[in-house]
Design a protein around this motif. Structure first.
Motif, PDB file in Angstrom:
ATOM      1  N   ARG A  10      43.370 119.671  44.721  1.00 19.86           N
ATOM      2  CA  ARG A  10      42.171 120.240  45.346  1.00 19.86           C
ATOM      3  C   ARG A  10      41.949 119.662  46.738  1.00 19.86           C
ATOM      4  N   ALA A  11      41.930 120.482  47.758  1.00 16.59           N
ATOM      5  CA  ALA A  11      41.641 119.990  49.124  1.00 16.59           C
ATOM      6  C   ALA A  11      40.240 119.392  49.150  1.00 16.59           C
ATOM      7  N   GLY A  12      40.107 118.220  49.762  1.00 18.87           N
ATOM      8  CA  GLY A  12      38.808 117.549  49.836  1.00 18.87           C
ATOM      9  C   GLY A  12      38.620 116.476  48.781  1.00 18.87           C
ATOM     10  N   VAL A  13      39.420 116.532  47.721  1.00 14.19           N
ATOM     11  CA  VAL A  13      39.413 115.434  46.751  1.00 14.19           C
ATOM     12  C   VAL A  13      40.357 114.362  47.282  1.00 14.19           C
ATOM     13  N   MET A  14      39.773 113.226  47.636  1.00 18.05           N
ATOM     14  CA  MET A  14      40.547 112.163  48.287  1.00 18.05           C
ATOM     15  C   MET A  14      41.149 111.208  47.262  1.00 18.05           C
ATOM     16  N   ALA A  15      40.476 111.091  46.100  1.00 17.94           N
ATOM     17  CA  ALA A  15      40.987 110.210  45.037  1.00 17.94           C
ATOM     18  C   ALA A  15      40.203 110.503  43.765  1.00 17.94           C
ATOM     19  N   HIS A  16      40.792 110.135  42.659  1.00 24.24           N
ATOM     20  CA  HIS A  16      40.059 110.201  41.389  1.00 24.24           C
ATOM     21  C   HIS A  16      40.398 108.966  40.572  1.00 24.24           C
ATOM     22  N   GLY A  17      39.555 108.702  39.569  1.00 18.10           N
ATOM     23  CA  GLY A  17      39.692 107.450  38.838  1.00 18.10           C
ATOM     24  C   GLY A  17      40.651 107.461  37.677  1.00 18.10           C
ATOM     25  N   LEU A  18      41.441 108.524  37.532  1.00 25.49           N
ATOM     26  CA  LEU A  18      42.475 108.533  36.480  1.00 25.49           C
ATOM     27  C   LEU A  18      43.699 107.794  37.010  1.00 25.49           C
ATOM     28  N   PHE A  19      43.933 106.610  36.497  1.00 26.64           N
ATOM     29  CA  PHE A  19      45.091 105.783  36.882  1.00 26.64           C
ATOM     30  C   PHE A  19      46.098 105.906  35.757  1.00 26.64           C
ATOM     31  N   LEU A  20      47.101 106.780  35.950  1.00 27.53           N
ATOM     32  CA  LEU A  20      48.072 107.072  34.887  1.00 27.53           C
ATOM     33  C   LEU A  20      49.421 106.473  35.258  1.00 27.53           C
ATOM     34  N   ASN A  21      50.080 105.877  34.298  1.00 28.06           N
ATOM     35  CA  ASN A  21      51.435 105.328  34.489  1.00 28.06           C
ATOM     36  C   ASN A  21      51.488 104.297  35.608  1.00 28.06           C
ATOM     37  N   LEU A  22      50.397 103.560  35.807  1.00 27.66           N
ATOM     38  CA  LEU A  22      50.366 102.529  36.857  1.00 27.66           C
ATOM     39  C   LEU A  22      50.271 101.117  36.288  1.00 27.66           C
ATOM     40  N   THR A  23      49.661 100.995  35.120  1.00 23.92           N
ATOM     41  CA  THR A  23      49.486  99.663  34.529  1.00 23.92           C
ATOM     42  C   THR A  23      50.811  99.127  34.013  1.00 23.92           C
ATOM     43  N   THR A  24      51.164  97.901  34.422  1.00 21.76           N
ATOM     44  CA  THR A  24      52.352  97.270  33.834  1.00 21.76           C
ATOM     45  C   THR A  24      51.953  96.232  32.784  1.00 21.76           C
ATOM     46  N   ASP A  25      50.805  95.581  33.015  1.00 19.89           N
ATOM     47  CA  ASP A  25      50.337  94.530  32.097  1.00 19.89           C
ATOM     48  C   ASP A  25      48.840  94.730  31.844  1.00 19.89           C
ATOM     49  N   LEU A  26      48.426  94.476  30.617  1.00 21.25           N
ATOM     50  CA  LEU A  26      47.005  94.509  30.285  1.00 21.25           C
ATOM     51  C   LEU A  26      46.617  93.187  29.653  1.00 21.25           C
ATOM     52  N   VAL A  27      45.625  92.543  30.263  1.00 27.03           N
ATOM     53  CA  VAL A  27      45.083  91.304  29.698  1.00 27.03           C
ATOM     54  C   VAL A  27      43.659  91.587  29.245  1.00 27.03           C
ATOM     55  N   VAL A  28      43.432  91.376  27.947  1.00 32.08           N
ATOM     56  CA  VAL A  28      42.126  91.668  27.350  1.00 32.08           C
ATOM     57  C   VAL A  28      41.553  90.381  26.783  1.00 32.08           C
ATOM     58  N   ALA A  29      40.288  90.108  27.071  1.00 33.31           N
ATOM     59  CA  ALA A  29      39.616  88.934  26.499  1.00 33.31           C
ATOM     60  C   ALA A  29      38.427  89.406  25.670  1.00 33.31           C
ATOM     61  N   GLY A  30      38.278  88.801  24.493  1.00 30.17           N
ATOM     62  CA  GLY A  30      37.176  89.148  23.600  1.00 30.17           C
ATOM     63  C   GLY A  30      36.959  88.057  22.582  1.00 30.17           C
ATOM     64  N   PRO A  31      36.102  88.323  21.584  1.00 29.57           N
ATOM     65  CA  PRO A  31      35.791  87.301  20.570  1.00 29.57           C
ATOM     66  C   PRO A  31      37.030  86.786  19.839  1.00 29.57           C
ATOM     67  N   ASP A  32      38.101  87.623  19.791  1.00 27.50           N
ATOM     68  CA  ASP A  32      39.313  87.209  19.063  1.00 27.50           C
ATOM     69  C   ASP A  32      40.299  86.481  19.970  1.00 27.50           C
ATOM     70  N   GLY A  33      39.898  86.208  21.220  1.00 23.13           N
ATOM     71  CA  GLY A  33      40.780  85.500  22.136  1.00 23.13           C
ATOM     72  C   GLY A  33      41.315  86.409  23.224  1.00 23.13           C
ATOM     73  N   ILE A  34      42.454  86.002  23.805  1.00 23.38           N
ATOM     74  CA  ILE A  34      43.029  86.729  24.940  1.00 23.38           C
ATOM     75  C   ILE A  34      44.363  87.330  24.507  1.00 23.38           C
ATOM     76  N   THR A  35      44.546  88.620  24.786  1.00 26.33           N
ATOM     77  CA  THR A  35      45.844  89.250  24.488  1.00 26.33           C
ATOM     78  C   THR A  35      46.451  89.759  25.789  1.00 26.33           C
ATOM     79  N   HIS A  36      47.781  89.795  25.821  1.00 23.50           N
ATOM     80  CA  HIS A  36      48.518  90.278  26.989  1.00 23.50           C
ATOM     81  C   HIS A  36      49.542  91.298  26.517  1.00 23.50           C
ATOM     82  N   ARG A  37      49.378  92.541  26.969  1.00 19.83           N
ATOM     83  CA  ARG A  37      50.336  93.598  26.599  1.00 19.83           C
ATOM     84  C   ARG A  37      51.135  93.992  27.817  1.00 19.83           C
ATOM     85  N   VAL A  38      52.404  94.229  27.613  1.00 19.75           N
ATOM     86  CA  VAL A  38      53.274  94.703  28.690  1.00 19.75           C
ATOM     87  C   VAL A  38      53.727  96.119  28.356  1.00 19.75           C
ATOM     88  N   ARG A  39      53.561  97.035  29.327  1.00 19.89           N
ATOM     89  CA  ARG A  39      53.931  98.433  29.059  1.00 19.89           C
ATOM     90  C   ARG A  39      55.429  98.634  29.097  1.00 19.89           C
TER      91      ARG A  39
END
Ligand SMILES: O=C(CO)[C@H](O)[C@H](O)COP(=O)(O)O
Length: 233
Positions: A204-233
């Protein structure tokens, strides 16, 4: 800060500081935007100040992050000088099981996506409530549009099934990104085909960016009550 906020903040900090462990001396590091990424910038500044890390330069993804990094003495560079980034650390608003994201809650989506696409490694850091069964379940998709014709864009986005809200700044005026664009927050509900929606938005002309980040994450670090996890795609 309420007790809940301080708990969330502690998880964000834990995820951020775990991700900073991935930084090695001599790296070009993408510096994300938002409260979680700010913890990573602070930790990086400490490691540089104490000499644990050396010769690291940062590429900020927003003026806000640039100001924070500068205030903390983190050396900065640009994509013009370093067109390839070794490792970016950034937050997210929603994370799907395939590590696709919704980003842009802080309005930095365009520069964040440019830096992410220039990065060898994109490390996303979140607290556990950001995890979602499907994008759109918890967060609208921010769409950055040129001010010229933004109302036409709003009608276009509604035609795709979104409930559209113009993002406002604290003073009640329309929020403007670092690029001077407007952000339309688009509630599509749970998104069945994020790739198809992203393609429609990208075309769409005029759409400069959108917040769908697909196939860009290589690593995910999540912290919560169960501790910290690290996932690699
Ligand atoms: O995409 C972003 C800014 O444009 C942020 O990374 C995202 O909104 C998460 O922010 P926080 O860590 O404060 O929850």
């Amino acid at each position: 800060m309420t007790p809940d906020e301080s708990v969330v903040s502690s998880f964000k900090r834990a995820a951020a500081e775990r991700a900073v462990d991935f930084i090695q001396s001599g790296m070009v590091v993408g510096l994300g935007t938002g409260s979680t990424a700010a913890f990573a910038v602070r930790k990086l500044a400490v490691l540089l100040a104490e000499g644990t890390l050396k010769d690291v330069v940062g590429v900020p993804t927003s003026r806000t992050t640039e100001a924070l990094a500068t205030s903390l003495g983190v050396p900065l560079t640009t994509l013009d000088v370093h067109p390839v980034v070794d490792l970016t650390i950034d937050g997210a608003d929603e994370v799907a099981p395939d590590l696709s994201l919704i980003k842009g809650g802080g309005g930095a989506l365009l520069r964040e996506k440019i830096v992410a696409q220039a990065s060898r490694r994109e490390v996303i850091i979140v607290d556990a409530p950001k995890l979602s069964p499907r994008l759109g379940t918890k967060w609208p998709v921010p769409v950055e549009v040129l001010p010229f014709g933004w109302r036409s864009q709003s009608l276009f986005l509604e035609s795709l099934g979104a409930r559209v809200t113009v993002r406002l700044a604290l003073d009640g005026a329309p929020f403007h990104t670092d690029q001077g664009n407007v952000v339309l927050d688009c509630d599509f509900g749970p998104i069945n085909d994020a790739a198809a929606l992203a393609a429609r938005l990208d075309s769409r002309a005029g759409v400069m960016a959108h917040g769908l980040f697909l196939n860009l994450t290589t690593d995910l670090v999540v912290a919560g009550p169960d501790g910290i996890t690290h996932r690699v795609r």
